[in-house]
Structures are given as C-alpha cells and as structure tokens.
Write a protein that holds these residues in place. Structure first.
Motif, PDB file in Angstrom:
ATOM      1  N   CYS A 105     -54.394 -36.829 -22.796  1.00  0.00           N
ATOM      2  CA  CYS A 105     -54.610 -38.264 -22.618  1.00  0.00           C
ATOM      3  C   CYS A 105     -53.549 -38.860 -21.707  1.00  0.00           C
ATOM      4  CB  CYS A 105     -54.677 -39.003 -23.957  1.00  0.00           C
ATOM      5  SG  CYS A 105     -56.155 -38.570 -24.890  1.00  0.00           S
ATOM      6  N   GLY A 106     -52.909 -38.019 -20.911  1.00  0.00           N
ATOM      7  CA  GLY A 106     -51.981 -38.462 -19.890  1.00  0.00           C
ATOM      8  C   GLY A 106     -52.714 -38.825 -18.618  1.00  0.00           C
ATOM      9  N   ALA A 107     -51.943 -39.163 -17.589  1.00  0.00           N
ATOM     10  CA  ALA A 107     -52.525 -39.707 -16.360  1.00  0.00           C
ATOM     11  C   ALA A 107     -52.493 -38.733 -15.191  1.00  0.00           C
ATOM     12  CB  ALA A 107     -51.782 -40.985 -15.981  1.00  0.00           C
ATOM     13  N   LEU A 108     -52.242 -37.454 -15.443  1.00  0.00           N
ATOM     14  CA  LEU A 108     -52.135 -36.518 -14.324  1.00  0.00           C
ATOM     15  C   LEU A 108     -53.517 -35.964 -13.954  1.00  0.00           C
ATOM     16  CD1 LEU A 108     -49.688 -35.775 -12.679  1.00  0.00           C
ATOM     17  CD2 LEU A 108     -49.560 -33.615 -13.894  1.00  0.00           C
ATOM     18  N   THR A 109     -54.380 -36.877 -13.526  1.00  0.00           N
ATOM     19  CA  THR A 109     -55.725 -36.552 -13.066  1.00  0.00           C
ATOM     20  C   THR A 109     -56.267 -37.788 -12.375  1.00  0.00           C
ATOM     21  OG1 THR A 109     -57.892 -35.673 -13.731  1.00  0.00           O
ATOM     22  CG2 THR A 109     -56.872 -37.273 -15.212  1.00  0.00           C
ATOM     23  N   TYR A 110     -57.526 -37.736 -11.948  1.00  0.00           N
ATOM     24  CA  TYR A 110     -58.186 -38.932 -11.427  1.00  0.00           C
ATOM     25  C   TYR A 110     -59.656 -38.863 -11.793  1.00  0.00           C
ATOM     26  CZ  TYR A 110     -59.391 -35.840  -7.488  1.00  0.00           C
ATOM     27  OH  TYR A 110     -59.837 -34.798  -6.719  1.00  0.00           O
ATOM     28  N   ASP A 111     -60.334 -39.991 -11.688  1.00  0.00           N
ATOM     29  CA  ASP A 111     -61.712 -40.108 -12.167  1.00  0.00           C
ATOM     30  C   ASP A 111     -62.613 -39.062 -11.507  1.00  0.00           C
ATOM     31  OD1 ASP A 111     -63.951 -41.143 -13.475  1.00  0.00           O
ATOM     32  OD2 ASP A 111     -64.389 -42.530 -11.831  1.00  0.00           O
ATOM     33  N   GLY A 112     -63.256 -38.268 -12.331  1.00  0.00           N
ATOM     34  CA  GLY A 112     -64.210 -37.281 -11.844  1.00  0.00           C
ATOM     35  C   GLY A 112     -63.605 -35.981 -11.370  1.00  0.00           C
ATOM     36  N   HIS A 113     -62.302 -35.781 -11.547  1.00  0.00           N
ATOM     37  CA  HIS A 113     -61.693 -34.515 -11.095  1.00  0.00           C
ATOM     38  C   HIS A 113     -62.186 -33.373 -11.978  1.00  0.00           C
ATOM     39  CE1 HIS A 113     -58.160 -31.719 -10.281  1.00  0.00           C
ATOM     40  NE2 HIS A 113     -58.755 -31.907  -9.115  1.00  0.00           N
ATOM     41  N   LYS A 114     -62.704 -32.322 -11.353  1.00  0.00           N
ATOM     42  CA  LYS A 114     -63.467 -31.298 -12.066  1.00  0.00           C
ATOM     43  C   LYS A 114     -62.749 -29.961 -12.190  1.00  0.00           C
ATOM     44  CE  LYS A 114     -67.468 -33.493  -9.931  1.00  0.00           C
ATOM     45  NZ  LYS A 114     -66.630 -34.291  -9.018  1.00  0.00           N
ATOM     46  N   GLY A 115     -61.430 -29.971 -12.094  1.00  0.00           N
ATOM     47  CA  GLY A 115     -60.731 -28.698 -12.186  1.00  0.00           C
ATOM     48  C   GLY A 115     -59.236 -28.896 -12.311  1.00  0.00           C
ATOM     49  N   THR A 116     -58.497 -27.809 -12.049  1.00  0.00           N
ATOM     50  CA  THR A 116     -57.040 -27.817 -12.119  1.00  0.00           C
ATOM     51  C   THR A 116     -56.495 -27.468 -10.742  1.00  0.00           C
ATOM     52  OG1 THR A 116     -57.203 -27.001 -14.403  1.00  0.00           O
ATOM     53  CG2 THR A 116     -55.041 -26.908 -13.345  1.00  0.00           C
ATOM     54  N   ASP A 117     -55.554 -28.285 -10.255  1.00  0.00           N
ATOM     55  CA  ASP A 117     -54.980 -28.088  -8.919  1.00  0.00           C
ATOM     56  C   ASP A 117     -53.611 -27.422  -9.026  1.00  0.00           C
ATOM     57  OD1 ASP A 117     -57.171 -29.326  -7.831  1.00  0.00           O
ATOM     58  OD2 ASP A 117     -56.183 -31.254  -7.518  1.00  0.00           O
ATOM     59  N   PHE A 118     -53.509 -26.183  -8.533  1.00  0.00           N
ATOM     60  CA  PHE A 118     -52.251 -25.448  -8.509  1.00  0.00           C
ATOM     61  C   PHE A 118     -51.671 -25.590  -7.099  1.00  0.00           C
ATOM     62  CE2 PHE A 118     -54.730 -23.639 -11.904  1.00  0.00           C
ATOM     63  CZ  PHE A 118     -53.805 -23.382 -12.900  1.00  0.00           C
ATOM     64  N   ALA A 119     -50.607 -26.389  -6.989  1.00  0.00           N
ATOM     65  CA  ALA A 119     -50.072 -26.765  -5.681  1.00  0.00           C
ATOM     66  C   ALA A 119     -48.829 -25.974  -5.312  1.00  0.00           C
ATOM     67  CB  ALA A 119     -49.744 -28.255  -5.672  1.00  0.00           C
ATOM     68  N   LEU A 120     -48.663 -25.747  -4.004  1.00  0.00           N
ATOM     69  CA  LEU A 120     -47.452 -25.133  -3.478  1.00  0.00           C
ATOM     70  C   LEU A 120     -46.417 -26.221  -3.201  1.00  0.00           C
ATOM     71  CD1 LEU A 120     -48.946 -22.570  -0.917  1.00  0.00           C
ATOM     72  CD2 LEU A 120     -48.355 -22.214  -3.328  1.00  0.00           C
ATOM     73  N   THR A 121     -45.142 -25.838  -3.171  1.00  0.00           N
ATOM     74  CA  THR A 121     -44.091 -26.827  -2.967  1.00  0.00           C
ATOM     75  C   THR A 121     -43.973 -27.258  -1.507  1.00  0.00           C
ATOM     76  OG1 THR A 121     -42.456 -25.052  -2.807  1.00  0.00           O
ATOM     77  CG2 THR A 121     -42.762 -26.067  -4.961  1.00  0.00           C
ATOM     78  N   THR A 122     -44.329 -26.384  -0.561  1.00  0.00           N
ATOM     79  CA  THR A 122     -44.193 -26.748   0.851  1.00  0.00           C
ATOM     80  C   THR A 122     -45.325 -26.148   1.689  1.00  0.00           C
ATOM     81  OG1 THR A 122     -42.884 -24.807   1.520  1.00  0.00           O
ATOM     82  CG2 THR A 122     -41.673 -26.688   0.613  1.00  0.00           C
ATOM     83  N   LEU A 123     -45.530 -26.741   2.847  1.00  0.00           N
ATOM     84  CA  LEU A 123     -46.458 -26.175   3.820  1.00  0.00           C
ATOM     85  C   LEU A 123     -45.944 -24.841   4.352  1.00  0.00           C
ATOM     86  CD1 LEU A 123     -47.441 -29.341   5.875  1.00  0.00           C
ATOM     87  CD2 LEU A 123     -49.018 -27.883   4.608  1.00  0.00           C
ATOM     88  N   ALA A 124     -44.621 -24.694   4.417  1.00  0.00           N
ATOM     89  CA  ALA A 124     -44.047 -23.434   4.880  1.00  0.00           C
ATOM     90  C   ALA A 124     -44.467 -22.283   3.986  1.00  0.00           C
ATOM     91  CB  ALA A 124     -42.525 -23.542   4.936  1.00  0.00           C
ATOM     92  N   ASP A 125     -44.552 -22.522   2.674  1.00  0.00           N
ATOM     93  CA  ASP A 125     -45.010 -21.480   1.749  1.00  0.00           C
ATOM     94  C   ASP A 125     -46.459 -21.102   2.050  1.00  0.00           C
ATOM     95  OD1 ASP A 125     -42.570 -21.466   0.450  1.00  0.00           O
ATOM     96  OD2 ASP A 125     -43.209 -22.831  -1.133  1.00  0.00           O
ATOM     97  N   MET A 126     -47.285 -22.117   2.319  1.00  0.00           N
ATOM     98  CA  MET A 126     -48.679 -21.839   2.662  1.00  0.00           C
ATOM     99  C   MET A 126     -48.779 -21.000   3.926  1.00  0.00           C
ATOM    100  SD  MET A 126     -51.717 -24.418   3.881  1.00  0.00           S
ATOM    101  CE  MET A 126     -51.389 -24.096   5.613  1.00  0.00           C
TER     102      MET A 126
END
Length: 323
Positions: free
Chosen positions: A55-76
């Motif tokens: 019931c926290g706010a780490l999402t947005y309306d209609g988000h249908k999954g889990t986002d695993f993010a990298l710390t930098t574009l350099a890592d990507m």
C-alpha cells in the motif's frame, strides 16, 4: 522482426492462488541495492489510484509489472543480462526498437510497442512472463525455443516507453496480471504477505539513494544518470567541492541530507526537502574555494534519504584531493 508479440493491455488480476505453485527468480543479472534496484512495483489498486503491494506509493496507475532498474546508462552500455525467471518456451520476440529514452530528441514513435524490445515465455499451466525494454540487437533466443530458469535472454536496454534503463517483468496466469510479491491478495496494507512467488526473498524498498559523487561543480542531470558525474581525484585548487545524490521513489516531504567531510572535518552539511513526488531525482550542494587550496587527503561525500524521521537509504563515496 515481430513475431506475434503480446502487448501489455490487461489490467485485471488473477484470482487468489497458491504462490508455491509457480516460483520465479530475478530476471536480471545484478545485485539489488548495489548495482540495481526496483523502481516500480505492480499497481495493486483496481481504481484510478495507485498503490504497491505494501500500500506504498512506489508504482503508478495501471503499472502491470516490476521494474528492475540499472544505476547508470554506463552499466547498460557495458551489458547487463536479462535472465529467464523460470523455465519455459519462448512465445514471441521483438528486437527492432532503438535504445532512445522516451520523450527525448530522436526517440521513435512507440505507439502500440510501448514494451520495446523483449519477449514472452510460456511456462505451462497458464503461466507466462514477459520482459520489456531490452537492448536493441541483444536478444539471443527465438520463438519456439525452450529455455531453462536463469538462461540468458538478452540484455537490459532503453527501448520502448521508458526513460531509464531497466527490464520490466510482467507475470500472468491465464492472461491475467499477477503481482509476484503478493499473488494471493490485492490488499496487504499493514501486513506482510504470507507468501510471494520469488524463489529467494526480496526485501521491499520504498525508495533510496542510487548513487552519490563528488565533483568541482554541480553536474548535469544527464551526466549523473549516465554515470559520468563522479570523480575519483580532485585538484587542491578545485574552484568548489560539490556533493550530489541521485535517488528514486521520492515522496513529498522526504529529506535528502548531503554532506562532505575532509581531512580537517566537515565542509558542508545541508538538508533538502522534496516539494513533490518524484520517481527519480537528483540534488547537489557544495562550497566554493576560499583559501589557497583544499587540504590534500581523503574526502567523503554522503547522501541520505529520510522519510518521516526514518532513514530509508544512505550511500557514501570517498575520493582524494591531490596537489
């Protein structure tokens, strides 16, 4: 080439189920809290509101999954593998969308292909997983191929409707969205979900510091996100010493505390209150050079994110000032 790729259009959730029926692993080759983090969770609110499984706010309306993010574009750019969350057969793939942040100059039209490059896997018994925003040209699997749990599928990218490098994992059963953190309930306010679908426990994080660095001036936000803003060594005649922090999951009223300590003690220590909700944000403070030079030696920069008096996250970096 598009091979019947599935679009993310369903917003209903599966009926209650036993999580032990289908267990999954992380879909990304990284260490959470170190070089990656969860930017968004599945939206559990069936109305126009939004809430994650706590019931926290780490999402947005209609988000249908889990986002695993990298710390930098350099890592990507260096390459981070996307992994199969469970064994199964590849249902469909797409690998033709450029890695350009949505809404920026040169970004392609991603209408109807918001997922960008990615694939979907059939795991049997009605279970499917889908992997989005993968790097152009990185997919190494094809439709009809059987994959094992943990098999490399490709790499994390910046394709589709996204502004940061991450892999979006959707889980479905019989075509309906399932939140792997709380598959048996649509509301777990104030309680710990009795079970999740993760093979290994994943602690919840309501927000945190992604990176911290020291520089001679306030860096550009683009350089911070790219991983190009921090310095390992600064000169004794640097015009200023600046500490910056990059964070995610910011809520109105959160505080970012930024400080620098050098060989002769504290140089700067400042608190900045966040005026509004921000999925990602960066702040910086510093002090100009007022003497002949900074004392040579080690300097430590710290960024701390606090919410309602509780510390959510702290990161530190130590560099050297040399003559």
């Amino acid at each position: 080439m598009i091979r019947g790729f599935l679009s993310l259009i369903l917003i209903t959730f599966a009926a209650p189920l036993a999580a032990k029926d289908f267990l999954i692993d992380l879909p990304i080759d990284c260490t959470l809290g170190e070089n990656c983090y969860i930017q968004q969770y599945t939206d559990q609110d069936p109305t126009e509101g939004a809430q994650d499984f706590t019931c926290g706010a780490l999402t947005y309306d209609g988000h249908k999954g889990t986002d695993f993010a990298l710390t930098t574009l350099a890592d990507m750019q260096a390459g981070v593998d996307v992994l199969a969350a469970a064994a199964g057969v590849v249902m469909a793939t797409r690998d033709q969308v450029p890695d350009v942040a949505f809404g920026t100059a040169g970004a392609p039209d991603v209408s109807r292909i918001e997922c960008g490059n990615g694939l979907a896997i059939n795991h049997g018994d009605g279970w499917e997983t889908q992997y989005c925003h993968m790097k152009l040209g990185s997919l190494i699997v094809e439709k009809g191929q059987r994959v094992t749990k943990g098999a490399v599928l490709g790499e994390v990218g910046l394709s589709g409707r996204t502004q940061f490098p991450h892999v979006h994992l959707s889980v479905r059963r019989n075509g309906q969205i399932v939140d792997p953190f709380a598959p048996d309930s649509l509301s777990t306010c104030g309680t710990q979900p009795p079970a999740s679908m993760w093979q290994t426990d994943i602690p919840y994080s309501a927000g945190g510091i992604v990176s911290v660095g020291l520089s001679t001036a306030v860096p550009s936000y683009d350089d911070v996100k790219a991983g190009l803003a921090g310095r390992d060594v600064l000169p004794i005649d640097a015009p200023a010493l600046v500490v910056w922090g990059f964070a995610y999951g910011g809520q109105q009223g959160d505080t970012m505390d930024l400080s620098i300590n050098g060989p002769k003690g504290e140089i700067v220590n400042q608190s900045i209150v966040l005026p509004r909700i921000q999925a990602q944000f960066f702040r910086a403070v510093g002090k100009p050079l007022k003497a002949d030079g900074w004392p040579a030696g080690p300097y430590t920069g710290e960024a701390r994110l606090t919410r309602n008096g509780a510390i959510l996250s702290v990161r530190r970096v130590t560099i050297r000032v040399e003559g």
